[in-house]
Structure formats: C-alpha cells, structure tokens
Design a protein around this motif. Structure first.
Motif, PDB file in Angstrom:
ATOM      1  N   ARG A  14       0.819  -1.205   0.000  1.00 56.54           N
ATOM      2  CA  ARG A  14       0.000   0.000   0.000  1.00 56.54           C
ATOM      3  C   ARG A  14       0.858   1.264   0.000  1.00 56.54           C
ATOM      4  O   ARG A  14       0.680   2.144  -0.815  1.00 56.54           O
ATOM      5  N   HIS A  15       1.840   1.310   0.925  1.00 60.75           N
ATOM      6  CA  HIS A  15       2.627   2.547   1.002  1.00 60.75           C
ATOM      7  C   HIS A  15       3.647   2.627  -0.108  1.00 60.75           C
ATOM      8  O   HIS A  15       4.029   3.719  -0.520  1.00 60.75           O
ATOM      9  N   GLY A  16       4.088   1.470  -0.612  1.00 63.06           N
ATOM     10  CA  GLY A  16       4.965   1.468  -1.779  1.00 63.06           C
ATOM     11  C   GLY A  16       4.279   2.160  -2.933  1.00 63.06           C
ATOM     12  O   GLY A  16       4.851   3.023  -3.583  1.00 63.06           O
ATOM     13  N   ARG A  17       3.022   1.808  -3.123  1.00 61.72           N
ATOM     14  CA  ARG A  17       2.239   2.454  -4.168  1.00 61.72           C
ATOM     15  C   ARG A  17       2.193   3.957  -3.988  1.00 61.72           C
ATOM     16  O   ARG A  17       2.343   4.719  -4.922  1.00 61.72           O
ATOM     17  N   ARG A  18       1.956   4.360  -2.734  1.00 59.64           N
ATOM     18  CA  ARG A  18       1.878   5.800  -2.477  1.00 59.64           C
ATOM     19  C   ARG A  18       3.166   6.500  -2.843  1.00 59.64           C
ATOM     20  O   ARG A  18       3.163   7.569  -3.445  1.00 59.64           O
ATOM     21  N   LEU A  19       4.286   5.877  -2.467  1.00 61.96           N
ATOM     22  CA  LEU A  19       5.586   6.479  -2.775  1.00 61.96           C
ATOM     23  C   LEU A  19       5.797   6.567  -4.283  1.00 61.96           C
ATOM     24  O   LEU A  19       6.294   7.571  -4.789  1.00 61.96           O
TER      25      LEU A  19
ATOM     26  N   PHE B  79      12.718   8.203 -11.823  1.00 63.63           N
ATOM     27  CA  PHE B  79      11.392   8.817 -11.777  1.00 63.63           C
ATOM     28  C   PHE B  79      10.529   8.351 -12.944  1.00 63.63           C
ATOM     29  O   PHE B  79       9.320   8.151 -12.791  1.00 63.63           O
ATOM     30  N   GLY B  80      11.155   8.188 -14.105  1.00 60.24           N
ATOM     31  CA  GLY B  80      10.397   7.739 -15.278  1.00 60.24           C
ATOM     32  C   GLY B  80       9.787   6.368 -15.053  1.00 60.24           C
ATOM     33  O   GLY B  80       8.628   6.129 -15.404  1.00 60.24           O
ATOM     34  N   VAL B  81      10.553   5.458 -14.428  1.00 57.07           N
ATOM     35  CA  VAL B  81      10.029   4.118 -14.133  1.00 57.07           C
ATOM     36  C   VAL B  81       8.865   4.214 -13.149  1.00 57.07           C
ATOM     37  O   VAL B  81       7.839   3.549 -13.309  1.00 57.07           O
ATOM     38  N   LEU B  82       9.006   5.084 -12.134  1.00 51.45           N
ATOM     39  CA  LEU B  82       7.920   5.253 -11.160  1.00 51.45           C
ATOM     40  C   LEU B  82       6.645   5.750 -11.851  1.00 51.45           C
ATOM     41  O   LEU B  82       5.551   5.224 -11.626  1.00 51.45           O
ATOM     42  N   TYR B  90      -1.495   1.063 -11.808  1.00 47.14           N
ATOM     43  CA  TYR B  90      -2.327   1.459 -10.682  1.00 47.14           C
ATOM     44  C   TYR B  90      -3.739   1.853 -11.067  1.00 47.14           C
ATOM     45  O   TYR B  90      -4.497   2.317 -10.229  1.00 47.14           O
ATOM     46  N   GLY B  91      -4.104   1.671 -12.332  1.00 45.26           N
ATOM     47  CA  GLY B  91      -5.469   1.970 -12.733  1.00 45.26           C
ATOM     48  C   GLY B  91      -5.831   3.410 -12.454  1.00 45.26           C
ATOM     49  O   GLY B  91      -5.056   4.316 -12.744  1.00 45.26           O
TER      50      GLY B  91
END
Lengths: 314, 278
Positions: A14-19, B79-82, B90-91
């Motif tokens: 969950r927090h990984g996603r947020r980051l 950052f690009g990968v993120l 993440y829809g």
C-alpha cells in the motif's frame, strides 16, 4: 506469524504504491508547476537594481501586507509592439511554414520507409533517427559552414563558374527553414511512419481494383488514414519551432527575430527579468491551444517511443 | 497497383536525407582541413584535433556535461520508471489526471520558458530556504531531470504495457513481496526500455543549451554553452573536430544498438511467426 507477515506485505504494497506516485508528483509540482507560477508572478512586478533584479510581487513589512502588482510589463509589450509582438508574429509565421516544409519532405520520406522491405526499412529508420541523437547545436553549426557567404555552397558555385558574387543565404528566411528542417524533420517523419506502416496493402489494392486512380486512392484512402500522423507530426514540429532560440540566434538576421530570442536578449542582455517573464507568458498564450490539443494525440508518444529504442526493429 | 514509391516522392525523400546529412558530412571532411577557412581546402591535417586536446576550456566543459548528463539521466530514469509503473499498473489512482498533465506538458514546453521559470524558482527558494545556494551543476541536474523523466516515462510505459502480468501474479502467489517482485522480475524484463530511457535522457541533457544557460551559475558552463559562445564568434575549426568526434561516437553506438535490436527482433519474428511477416 502468518498474519503479521501478511500485514507487513500489505503495508509495503500500500505505502509502496503511495511512494511510487508521490515522488514524481512532488518533484513535478515543485520543479515544473511552481516555476510557472513564479514566472506568472514575476511578469506582474517591476525591475530594480539588486539581487534578484526585480521587486517581490507581494510580502509583509512593518506596515503589513504590500504588493508591487502592476501591468506595466504587458503595457511595454504593447507600446513597443514592433519589438515584442512583431517577433511573436515572426515566430508563428516561420514555425508555420517550417511545419509545412517539413511535412512536404517528411511525407514522401515516411512513405518510402514504410514501403521498403524490412531490411532496407531498418537502415532508413536508423538514418532518420541518427540526427535525433546528435546535438542539434552542432548540426546547425555545420549548416552555417555550408550557407556562409564564404561557405561551402558559395565557394563551390563560384568555383564552378555558376555565380560571380556569393549568394546571400545566411540571415534569411531560407536559412531559418533549413535549420528547422535539419532539427525537426525526424520528429515529423516518425509519427507519419507510425501510421503508414499500419496501412494495409490490401486496402490500396481494393481501392485501385474498384477503379480509383492513383490520385483518387491517395485522396480517399491514404490521406484520411494518415491524417492522425500529419496532425501529430505537425504539432511536434510547430510547438518547439515557435519557441525556438538557437535557430534564429545563429541562422537568422534582424528580419527573423523570434520571440524566444527576444526573451533571451531581454533576460541576458537587458537583465529585465519581469519583461522576460511577460514575454514567457505571451509565448505560453500563443502555444496554449496547440499544447492542450497535443495532449490528446498519441502520435507523440509513438514517436518518442520509437526514438527511444524500438526504432531499428522491423 | 504500384506499391512502390513514385519518382517525385523518391526525389523529395533523397533531398530530405541530403538536408539531414550533407552539412554534417561537409563539416566532417573540413575538420581535417589544414586551413582555417571552411571554403578553402589547404590539405589534409589533424592539427585541429590536436588543438582541441589542448583546449582546457572545452575539456573542462565536457567533463561537466558528462557529470550533469549521467546524474540527470539516472534520476530521470528512476522517476520515469515510477511514473510508468503508476500509469500502467495502478489503474485509476488519485491524482492520476494531475500526474498525467504534469508528466506530459514538459515535453512540449518551450525551452526558454522552462529555463527562465526554473531559474526564478531557484532564486525564490534561495530566498526562502537558503537552498540552492547559488546556481551550478546541481541546478542544471534538477532542470534536466524535470523534463528527462517525462521522456523516460513514455519509453518505459510502452514496454511495461506489453508485460505478461501472470509471471508477477505467480510470484505473488508463491509469497514474494512487491519490492522483491519488482527487482527480481519486472526490472529485468523491462531492462531494455530502461536502458533506452537512460540513453534518451542522457542525450537530451548532454545536448541542452537553452535551459542550462538559464540555470547555470558562473563557472558551471557545460559543453553546449561553451560551443555556443564560440560558434557565435564565427566558425572555429576546433569545433569541427569536436563535432566530428561526438557525431562519430553517437553514430557508432546508434548503429551498433540498431544492429543488435534488428537481429534480436528478426530472430524473434523468425521463430514465433515462421516468416509470416511480410
């Protein structure tokens, strides 16, 4: 034990996603959006001696809130319109014709590449992408060596006896268009190629079998189906061309002053940052519609994606 | 019907390639000219290459440019990968619209505006926070990362879309954590796109003149800034030599990379489709 492991895993996911979302979002808010707010603010303030060379737009001193808000910079742009609005018009004119000329060359080039056999196509695509990977500054510099009064073309023509006095090619519209072609032609070719490669031979054959002439096939089948590529490529060329600085600075003369160069001069030479900011706002206003429209085009992504690696693939 | 290319189109195409390549070829040839003028051939010589190697200003700027480009490309790629992960995986997350607007507008922002606006931000930040204290290579790296990540995101995104999710799901079912899955499965699979994204961000940073000019401080002139100041004063044979070396390096690496990609792709097509590809 198992439950705590599950909980730990869920926490990370969950927090990984947020980051993952928060890090780039914060970076872009701070280093992309806030700077634009800063430019907008600075365009409404006044220049002064000191560091920074402009008065703060608002703040608090011993008398409380104060503001330096004014529209003088924009008034200046209008009062001296031939020095500011004129170059903006120049930019639109030169960028518009540059886009057309790029399209004129890019369309047959993309068609040629898309119709080649896979091997030849791979080679031609590398030839299109190679310039994109090399510095445009250096390529424009190379062009100067060609177009100068004592440059390669003039010396060749004089040597061959075609002309007696050197042709004036530098500091003309011609040199600007050559520079734009040199810089932006690949950006026009790639989205065109991306739509042309999806064009089925059967479709063209069907149209021809049904009696369409070559021109008829082009007008009724090819042109409508490649229109998305034309739009995407044109935006890719037009938008940066309007704001171009290097090309008018190195290849243009007084007739080809563009708004990017005016901003540069105002900032570096005159050190009038508020006026430079007002010019930046003017440039953004000119480009607002194309920029918003470009967001709804996926051709741009296709082009960047192609440049970024998959280009050599058949 | 003739599927080939008609003659007028072929001629326009040849002229088009000519415009892209003739100026550079002439420059490469004249970089070996003994004389100072572009127009007069005074015999073969490599003396400008020698003089280039003696030019401390150019060499120092080259070092700074490499430092900036390596750092900016690395940050841009991370950052690009993120960004790519967020968009592909993440829809409909919160802020999706905001992030997509912020990550695509820098691609089309005029360079002069990006440069000026970032400088104004850095100065405002220095006033409020005391950081960044003055401008130098750090501020150039930040500026280049800001637009580099948007290009990197696009390159990585398309590769991530083709990704076979069942591998990751299998790993998750077997108890692997998300970070472990990312580093041991996802990253190796998207590695070619990550490398391509890094190279693209590196090139964009290494070639940038306009933005760097705004956000660089005294003593932090990168190579394009030095080249531009020399070119403004007229044609200098040393720049011919420098440009020839850089173009040769880029050409060699792009051609090598293309051959590898072409061979791989051709091999994949041959094994999976057995020549059904036209």
């Amino acid at each position: 034990m198992a439950a705590s492991m599950m909980a730990g895993r869920r926490w990370i996911s969950r927090h990984g996603r947020r980051l993952v979302v928060a890090l780039p979002l914060l970076w872009l808010l701070i280093f992309f959006l806030m700077p634009l707010v800063e430019v907008a603010q600075t365009s409404f303030t006044t220049a002064r001696r000191g560091i920074p060379p402009f008065a703060p737009l608002w703040g608090f001193d011993k008398d409380g809130f104060f503001t330096n808000f004014n529209l003088k910079n924009y008034g200046l742009l209008l009062d001296y319109w031939q020095d500011y609005i004129g170059p903006a018009g120049n930019s639109l004119r030169l960028a518009f014709f540059s886009t057309l000329i790029c399209l004129l060359f890019a369309y047959p080039m993309a068609w040629w590449i898309a119709r080649s056999n896979p091997r030849q196509r791979a080679i031609l695509l590398v030839l299109v992408m190679l310039p994109f990977w090399t510095s445009s500054l250096l390529r424009i510099y190379a062009l100067i060596g060609l177009l100068n009064p004592n440059g390669f073309i003039n010396s060749m023509l004089i040597f061959l006896g075609v002309i007696d006095t050197p042709l004036r090619m530098m500091q003309t519209d011609f040199s600007i268009y050559m520079g734009m072609l040199l810089t932006y032609l690949p950006l026009m070719i790639l989205p065109l190629y991306a739509v042309m490669i999806r064009l089925e031979d059967d479709l063209l054959d069907a149209a021809a079998d049904l009696g369409a002439s070559r021109a008829g096939v082009f007008m009724t089948v090819v042109l409508p189906l490649t229109l998305p590529g034309i739009v995407a490529g044109s935006l890719l060329v037009f938008i940066p061309a309007v704001g171009e600085f290097v090309i008018p600075a190195l290849l243009g003369g007084p007739e080809q002053i563009m708004v990017g160069k005016v901003l540069w001069t105002e900032f570096f030479r005159n050190r009038d940052w508020p006026v430079a900011s007002a010019i930046a706002m003017l440039l953004l206003a000119l480009l607002a519609l194309p920029i918003i429209y470009a967001r709804y085009q996926d051709g741009r992504e296709a082009a960047i994606d192609r440049v970024g690696g998959q280009g050599g693939a058949p | 019907m003739n599927r080939g290319v008609s003659w007028p189109a072929l001629w326009l195409g040849i002229i088009g390639f000519g415009i892209l390549y003739v100026p550079v070829m002439v420059m490469v040839v004249y970089s070996f000219n003994a004389g100072r003028l572009v127009s007069v051939w005074a015999g073969f010589s490599t003396k400008w290459y020698g003089e280039l190697m003696q030019n401390d200003q150019v060499l120092e700027a080259l070092g700074k440019s490499l430092w900036v480009a390596v750092n900016a490309a690395t940050l841009s790629t991370v950052f690009g990968v993120l960004i790519a992960l967020a968009f592909v995986r993440y829809g409909n997350f919160r802020f999706r619209l905001l992030l997509s607007a912020l990550a695509s507008t820098p691609l089309v922002m005029p360079e002069v505006v990006t440069g000026l606006s970032l400088l104004l931000l850095f100065i405002a930040m220095e006033g409020f926070l005391g950081w960044p204290a003055g401008r130098g290579l750090d501020t150039i790296i930040i500026a280049h990362t800001t637009f580099g990540m948007c290009f990197a995101a696009i390159v990585v995104q398309s590769r991530l879309r083709d990704f076979d999710m069942s591998i990751e799901e299998a790993a998750a079912d077997l108890g692997a954590t998300q970070p472990f899955i990312f580093f041991s499965i996802t990253l190796p699979v998207i590695a070619p796109a990550v490398v391509a994204a890094w190279l693209l961000a590196f090139t964009l940073s290494f070639d940038d003149l306009v933005i760097a000019s705004f956000v660089s401080g005294p003593g932090s002139s990168t190579l394009p800034i030095v080249v531009f100041s020399k070119v403004r004063l007229g044609v200098t044979p040393e720049i011919n030599a420098l440009a020839t070396i850089m173009i040769a390096l880029v050409a060699a690496s792009v051609i090598t990379a293309s051959i590898i990609i072409y061979r791989n792709a051709a091999g994949r097509v041959a094994t999976t489709q057995k020549g059904s590809q036209p």
